[in-house]
Design a protein around this motif. Sequence first.
Motif, PDB file in Angstrom:
ATOM      1  N   GLY A 194      -3.616   9.002  -9.721  1.00  0.00           N
ATOM      2  CA  GLY A 194      -2.324   9.341 -10.310  1.00  0.00           C
ATOM      3  C   GLY A 194      -1.130   8.891  -9.503  1.00  0.00           C
ATOM      4  N   SER A 195      -1.360   8.275  -8.342  1.00  0.00           N
ATOM      5  CA  SER A 195      -0.236   7.832  -7.511  1.00  0.00           C
ATOM      6  C   SER A 195       0.533   6.710  -8.200  1.00  0.00           C
ATOM      7  N   GLN A 196       1.794   6.557  -7.797  1.00  0.00           N
ATOM      8  CA  GLN A 196       2.620   5.486  -8.360  1.00  0.00           C
ATOM      9  C   GLN A 196       2.053   4.120  -8.005  1.00  0.00           C
ATOM     10  N   THR A 197       1.464   4.002  -6.819  1.00  0.00           N
ATOM     11  CA  THR A 197       0.870   2.726  -6.401  1.00  0.00           C
ATOM     12  C   THR A 197      -0.284   2.352  -7.320  1.00  0.00           C
ATOM     13  N   ARG A 198      -1.095   3.311  -7.697  1.00  0.00           N
ATOM     14  CA  ARG A 198      -2.193   3.026  -8.627  1.00  0.00           C
ATOM     15  C   ARG A 198      -1.652   2.576  -9.979  1.00  0.00           C
ATOM     16  N   LYS A 199      -0.652   3.279 -10.485  1.00  0.00           N
ATOM     17  CA  LYS A 199      -0.106   2.940 -11.794  1.00  0.00           C
ATOM     18  C   LYS A 199       0.530   1.553 -11.794  1.00  0.00           C
ATOM     19  N   GLY A 227       0.793  -1.221   0.000  1.00  0.00           N
ATOM     20  CA  GLY A 227       0.000   0.000   0.000  1.00  0.00           C
ATOM     21  C   GLY A 227       0.826   1.272   0.000  1.00  0.00           C
ATOM     22  N   SER A 228       0.146   2.359  -0.350  1.00  0.00           N
ATOM     23  CA  SER A 228       0.817   3.659  -0.436  1.00  0.00           C
ATOM     24  C   SER A 228       0.855   4.372   0.906  1.00  0.00           C
ATOM     25  N   GLY A 229       0.215   3.815   1.927  1.00  0.00           N
ATOM     26  CA  GLY A 229       0.135   4.465   3.222  1.00  0.00           C
ATOM     27  C   GLY A 229       1.259   4.073   4.167  1.00  0.00           C
ATOM     28  N   ALA A 230       0.921   3.272   5.189  1.00  0.00           N
ATOM     29  CA  ALA A 230       1.895   2.877   6.210  1.00  0.00           C
ATOM     30  C   ALA A 230       3.026   2.048   5.605  1.00  0.00           C
ATOM     31  N   GLN A 242      -3.603  -2.564 -17.278  1.00  0.00           N
ATOM     32  CA  GLN A 242      -2.434  -1.969 -17.917  1.00  0.00           C
ATOM     33  C   GLN A 242      -1.225  -2.902 -17.862  1.00  0.00           C
ATOM     34  N   ILE A 243      -1.106  -3.650 -16.778  1.00  0.00           N
ATOM     35  CA  ILE A 243      -0.030  -4.644 -16.697  1.00  0.00           C
ATOM     36  C   ILE A 243      -0.151  -5.632 -17.846  1.00  0.00           C
ATOM     37  N   ALA A 244      -1.371  -6.096 -18.105  1.00  0.00           N
ATOM     38  CA  ALA A 244      -1.589  -7.038 -19.200  1.00  0.00           C
ATOM     39  C   ALA A 244      -1.293  -6.391 -20.552  1.00  0.00           C
ATOM     40  N   SER A 300      -7.528  -0.137  -8.826  1.00  0.00           N
ATOM     41  CA  SER A 300      -6.559   0.961  -8.910  1.00  0.00           C
ATOM     42  C   SER A 300      -7.029   2.105  -9.799  1.00  0.00           C
ATOM     43  N   VAL A 301      -8.082   1.890 -10.596  1.00  0.00           N
ATOM     44  CA  VAL A 301      -8.595   2.977 -11.449  1.00  0.00           C
ATOM     45  C   VAL A 301      -9.905   3.550 -10.912  1.00  0.00           C
TER      46      VAL A 301
END
Length: 306
Positions: free
Chosen positions: A214-219, A119-122, A225-227, A188-189
Amino acid sequence: MRRNPPTHLPFLVWLARDVLLILILLSLASVAWADERHRVNVETIQFKSELVGQVLPYDALLPVGYAESNKRYPVLYLLHGLFGRYDDWVTRTSLAEYAADYDLIIITPEGHDSWYTDGSGAPSAKYESYLVRELVSDVDTRFRTIKDRRARGIAGLSMGGYGALKYGLKYPDQFAFAASLSGALDPSVRSEDHPGFIWDTLRPSINAVFGPVGSQTRKANDLHQIARSLGASQISSLPYLYLDCGLEDGFLTTNRELADILLTKKIPHQYRQLPGGHNWAYWDQQVKEVLRLYSDLVASRKPSSR
């Protein structure tokens, strides 16, 4: 002249009745013993994750005959959904009954509401790293597994379906099989501008895990998009991909979208749309198919069990 019945006849009737009763009891005991012998053994492991910084328990379903043998077994990881627990698969489906027909070790990990993502948090919200780096290693050390990606699969329902397919695409060196049941495949979207199915329910966990739009974690965790970004050499090394979704399921659209991407990219996969909704009746039905597909795949590739 009338004859009196033999005086010993009541005794013989009584004896025959008792013998019959004993035979019935022995038969029932034999059936119960055989049934007990054909059950998997469920062990709960209290595993302390250094990456997450807390105990993350998991259930291990050990195949029939595990304790009496020295052989090694393939492993299937089964991931729970949002708001679920590690033991949901055991307590809310007939998984233990179905598993008795297969020579597999089944692991059901604790993933909390993490979306099986770092995660992008803790800093300690490292659930993806925990599973692929710590859990797999612990299972391979603790149990007699076949330590070979050809004998390691992963599957899940809803949030767990997202996690399973994501791991399959990101870590093909670790898994030969990745399957999703009713996958919530687009977290993530999701946003206020792109809410989608049950956004009010999903909003807190998605924002906590993936951060702002727009966070890096979402991308980095956009499954579609990975596929799309996979090259030919990467595609050739992917695991067997399977996904299904109920026709009355609100996540049907995102499943169709991913299936279309896999088809366009010529990524081998199997996609099914079936009657059913987003519920335990559907998952109890479809986990049987996951067990069958994975068992058949392992048998076809025959990794060493020594």
